[in-house]
Structures are given as structure tokens and as C-alpha cells.
Design a protein around this motif. Sequence first.
Motif, PDB file in Angstrom:
ATOM      1  N   GLU A 128      -4.011  -4.575   4.716  1.00 12.78           N
ATOM      2  CA  GLU A 128      -3.904  -3.145   4.474  1.00 12.78           C
ATOM      3  C   GLU A 128      -3.084  -2.844   3.221  1.00 12.78           C
ATOM      4  O   GLU A 128      -2.432  -3.741   2.656  1.00 12.78           O
ATOM      5  N   GLU A 129      -3.076  -1.591   2.812  1.00 13.23           N
ATOM      6  CA  GLU A 129      -2.427  -1.164   1.577  1.00 13.23           C
ATOM      7  C   GLU A 129      -1.005  -1.703   1.464  1.00 13.23           C
ATOM      8  O   GLU A 129      -0.227  -1.650   2.411  1.00 13.23           O
ATOM      9  N   GLY A 130      -0.698  -2.244   0.298  1.00 15.51           N
ATOM     10  CA  GLY A 130       0.654  -2.636  -0.035  1.00 15.51           C
ATOM     11  C   GLY A 130       1.152  -3.927   0.574  1.00 15.51           C
ATOM     12  O   GLY A 130       2.325  -4.266   0.414  1.00 15.51           O
ATOM     13  N   VAL A 131       0.302  -4.671   1.241  1.00 10.68           N
ATOM     14  CA  VAL A 131       0.734  -5.932   1.856  1.00 10.68           C
ATOM     15  C   VAL A 131       1.098  -6.936   0.775  1.00 10.68           C
ATOM     16  O   VAL A 131       0.433  -7.021  -0.264  1.00 10.68           O
ATOM     17  N   ALA A 132       2.147  -7.714   1.032  1.00 12.93           N
ATOM     18  CA  ALA A 132       2.524  -8.836   0.173  1.00 12.93           C
ATOM     19  C   ALA A 132       2.455 -10.105   1.015  1.00 12.93           C
ATOM     20  O   ALA A 132       3.057 -10.172   2.087  1.00 12.93           O
ATOM     21  N   VAL A 133       1.692 -11.084   0.529  1.00 10.15           N
ATOM     22  CA  VAL A 133       1.562 -12.367   1.226  1.00 10.15           C
ATOM     23  C   VAL A 133       2.292 -13.413   0.396  1.00 10.15           C
ATOM     24  O   VAL A 133       1.982 -13.601  -0.781  1.00 10.15           O
ATOM     25  N   GLY A 134       3.256 -14.094   1.018  1.00  9.41           N
ATOM     26  CA  GLY A 134       4.033 -15.115   0.327  1.00  9.41           C
ATOM     27  C   GLY A 134       3.196 -16.330   0.002  1.00  9.41           C
ATOM     28  O   GLY A 134       2.171 -16.604   0.626  1.00  9.41           O
ATOM     29  N   ALA A 135       3.650 -17.098  -0.969  1.00 11.02           N
ATOM     30  CA  ALA A 135       2.939 -18.297  -1.413  1.00 11.02           C
ATOM     31  C   ALA A 135       2.727 -19.275  -0.261  1.00 11.02           C
ATOM     32  O   ALA A 135       3.520 -19.356   0.666  1.00 11.02           O
ATOM     33  N   LEU A 136       1.589 -19.977  -0.338  1.00  8.09           N
ATOM     34  CA  LEU A 136       1.227 -21.045   0.597  1.00  8.09           C
ATOM     35  C   LEU A 136       1.066 -20.552   2.038  1.00  8.09           C
ATOM     36  O   LEU A 136       1.286 -21.306   2.980  1.00  8.09           O
ATOM     37  N   SER A 137       0.645 -19.317   2.211  1.00  9.13           N
ATOM     38  CA  SER A 137       0.443 -18.762   3.548  1.00  9.13           C
ATOM     39  C   SER A 137      -1.008 -18.907   3.986  1.00  9.13           C
ATOM     40  O   SER A 137      -1.923 -18.923   3.161  1.00  9.13           O
ATOM     41  N   PHE A 171       2.088  -2.350   3.992  1.00  5.71           N
ATOM     42  CA  PHE A 171       3.405  -2.528   3.380  1.00  5.71           C
ATOM     43  C   PHE A 171       4.290  -3.542   4.106  1.00  5.71           C
ATOM     44  O   PHE A 171       5.507  -3.478   4.037  1.00  5.71           O
ATOM     45  N   GLY A 172       3.653  -4.490   4.760  1.00 12.63           N
ATOM     46  CA  GLY A 172       4.399  -5.594   5.344  1.00 12.63           C
ATOM     47  C   GLY A 172       4.446  -6.762   4.387  1.00 12.63           C
ATOM     48  O   GLY A 172       3.562  -6.941   3.548  1.00 12.63           O
ATOM     49  N   ILE A 173       5.495  -7.549   4.513  1.00 13.72           N
ATOM     50  CA  ILE A 173       5.597  -8.814   3.790  1.00 13.72           C
ATOM     51  C   ILE A 173       5.306  -9.905   4.810  1.00 13.72           C
ATOM     52  O   ILE A 173       5.960  -9.972   5.863  1.00 13.72           O
ATOM     53  N   TYR A 174       4.312 -10.729   4.506  1.00 14.83           N
ATOM     54  CA  TYR A 174       3.855 -11.770   5.427  1.00 14.83           C
ATOM     55  C   TYR A 174       4.032 -13.119   4.775  1.00 14.83           C
ATOM     56  O   TYR A 174       3.835 -13.271   3.576  1.00 14.83           O
ATOM     57  N   MET A 175       4.346 -14.116   5.622  1.00 16.37           N
ATOM     58  CA  MET A 175       4.540 -15.443   5.073  1.00 16.37           C
ATOM     59  C   MET A 175       4.358 -16.478   6.174  1.00 16.37           C
ATOM     60  O   MET A 175       4.620 -16.210   7.339  1.00 16.37           O
ATOM     61  N   GLU A 196       9.599  -5.685   5.245  1.00 16.32           N
ATOM     62  CA  GLU A 196       8.934  -4.471   4.775  1.00 16.32           C
ATOM     63  C   GLU A 196       8.936  -4.452   3.256  1.00 16.32           C
ATOM     64  O   GLU A 196       9.938  -4.816   2.626  1.00 16.32           O
ATOM     65  N   ARG A 197       7.832  -4.011   2.693  1.00 19.03           N
ATOM     66  CA  ARG A 197       7.717  -3.900   1.239  1.00 19.03           C
ATOM     67  C   ARG A 197       8.020  -2.465   0.825  1.00 19.03           C
ATOM     68  O   ARG A 197       7.617  -1.515   1.503  1.00 19.03           O
ATOM     69  N   LYS A 198       8.704  -2.299  -0.280  1.00 20.37           N
ATOM     70  CA  LYS A 198       9.001  -0.960  -0.796  1.00 20.37           C
ATOM     71  C   LYS A 198       7.712  -0.252  -1.184  1.00 20.37           C
ATOM     72  O   LYS A 198       6.727  -0.886  -1.553  1.00 20.37           O
ATOM     73  N   ARG A 199       7.746   1.067  -1.146  1.00 18.94           N
ATOM     74  CA  ARG A 199       6.580   1.885  -1.499  1.00 18.94           C
ATOM     75  C   ARG A 199       6.726   2.552  -2.865  1.00 18.94           C
ATOM     76  O   ARG A 199       5.924   3.402  -3.230  1.00 18.94           O
ATOM     77  N   ASP A 200       7.720   2.152  -3.622  1.00 18.95           N
ATOM     78  CA  ASP A 200       7.963   2.733  -4.946  1.00 18.95           C
ATOM     79  C   ASP A 200       6.730   2.634  -5.832  1.00 18.95           C
ATOM     80  O   ASP A 200       6.495   3.491  -6.691  1.00 18.95           O
ATOM     81  N   LEU A 201       5.952   1.604  -5.635  1.00 15.41           N
ATOM     82  CA  LEU A 201       4.777   1.390  -6.482  1.00 15.41           C
ATOM     83  C   LEU A 201       3.759   2.521  -6.373  1.00 15.41           C
ATOM     84  O   LEU A 201       2.972   2.735  -7.296  1.00 15.41           O
ATOM     85  N   LEU A 202       3.771   3.293  -5.288  1.00 13.30           N
ATOM     86  CA  LEU A 202       2.846   4.424  -5.162  1.00 13.30           C
ATOM     87  C   LEU A 202       3.184   5.521  -6.162  1.00 13.30           C
ATOM     88  O   LEU A 202       2.294   6.113  -6.781  1.00 13.30           O
ATOM     89  N   ALA A 203       4.483   5.801  -6.337  1.00 16.87           N
ATOM     90  CA  ALA A 203       4.906   6.787  -7.340  1.00 16.87           C
ATOM     91  C   ALA A 203       4.626   6.263  -8.745  1.00 16.87           C
ATOM     92  O   ALA A 203       4.196   7.024  -9.627  1.00 16.87           O
ATOM     93  N   LEU A 204       4.860   4.972  -8.948  1.00 20.10           N
ATOM     94  CA  LEU A 204       4.569   4.375 -10.259  1.00 20.10           C
ATOM     95  C   LEU A 204       3.082   4.435 -10.576  1.00 20.10           C
ATOM     96  O   LEU A 204       2.702   4.643 -11.736  1.00 20.10           O
ATOM     97  N   GLU A 205       2.232   4.254  -9.559  1.00 19.09           N
ATOM     98  CA  GLU A 205       0.788   4.375  -9.781  1.00 19.09           C
ATOM     99  C   GLU A 205       0.445   5.772 -10.295  1.00 19.09           C
ATOM    100  O   GLU A 205      -0.327   5.921 -11.247  1.00 19.09           O
TER     101      GLU A 205
END
Length: 189
Positions: free
Chosen positions: A140-149, A158-162, A171-180
Motif C-alpha cells: 500500500e501507499e508509502g510502504v518501505a521494504v528493507g533490503a533482503l526482505s 506507511f509501514g516499514i517492513y523487513m 512507521e514511515r513518515k508522511r512528509d513525502l506527501l507534502a513534498l509531492e
Amino acid sequence: MAWLTAEQITEMGFASVGTNVLLSDKGSYYNCKNIRLGSNIRIDDFCVLSAGIEGIDIGNYIHIAVYSSLIGAGNITLADFSNISSRVALYSSNDDYSGAAMTNPTVPAEFTNVHHANVTISRHVIIGAGSIILPGVTLEEGVAVGALSLVKKDCQAFGIYMGSPAKRIGERKRDLLALEKQFLLSIAN
């Protein structure tokens, strides 16, 4: 890194191609008629895009780093501003490993039990180097998947998964939505 020319890209027969599309001449692109490319895309050396029946849909402002692959019969979608790090593998098809069926594409389908399911990489997703995404997964939107997952299940916004298998670790910050919004305003002027 050498890029294919606009003429070469047109000759390949993609379903659609936006503007400012940089495709490495060292990449491999199969079934181009089932691949749709947005604008402001960069696909680096030694990537493999092998579109099946459902195709591959790549949005806008997307980078696919060196040695990555998008493979399978199901649809693979990369939404706007998603980022695929090096050596990432996205699979929309997967053999049955149980032993109940034969495996590999050289065996007729009636002897295999290949699972096909769409893979959706939503807006602002980043997938770390060496990660694997299996069929049927939605990031889903904003997910970050760590290396080698190894991602076998959907990941919530907006979860960080690994890990292997991947688990939500933060949890991942949502600042990038304003930057977009700022970015899109800056290019509209």
C-alpha cells in the motif's frame, strides 16, 4: 549507461510510452505489447521486464535499479513515485514447491500448478535491494521494504517492513506527501 533512443523504444512495440523514458540498452524487455510505460521513468542496466498476459503497468517518476526483474503472467503495477532498488525481484507467477506438481516452464501446464496473482506496488513505495515480492502481494501507499526482505503478504500503508518473511517493524513518515504536492506545483509552472 547507454539509453535506447526514442525510435528504438517505439520500434519495440510497447502498449504505451510517456515522455522522458530512459531504458537501458542492456535491459531485456519481453512481450512489450503488454507493457505500459508512463513518463519520467528510468530502468537501469540488466533489468528484466517479462510481461505475461496481464501485463506490466509502470506509472510516472519511477526508477528500477540495476539487475531487478518483473516477471510473471499476472499483472504487475508500479504506481507513481515508486522505487525499486537493485536486485529486487517482483513475481506475479510462482511454481508449486510442495511436490504435488512438476515445476518449470519447460513442462506442459497440465503437469504443473503455477500460481498467478497480481502484484501492486502503490505510490511512494520503496523496495530495498535484494528483496523479493511474491504473487498476490499489494504494498500500500508509502510502504518501505528493507533490503533482503521476502514479502509474502500485503503490507499496510506507511509501514516499514523487513525480514524473511517481512514483518512490520515501524512507521514511515508522511512528509513525502507534502513534498509531492510542492514538486508537482513546481513543474506545473
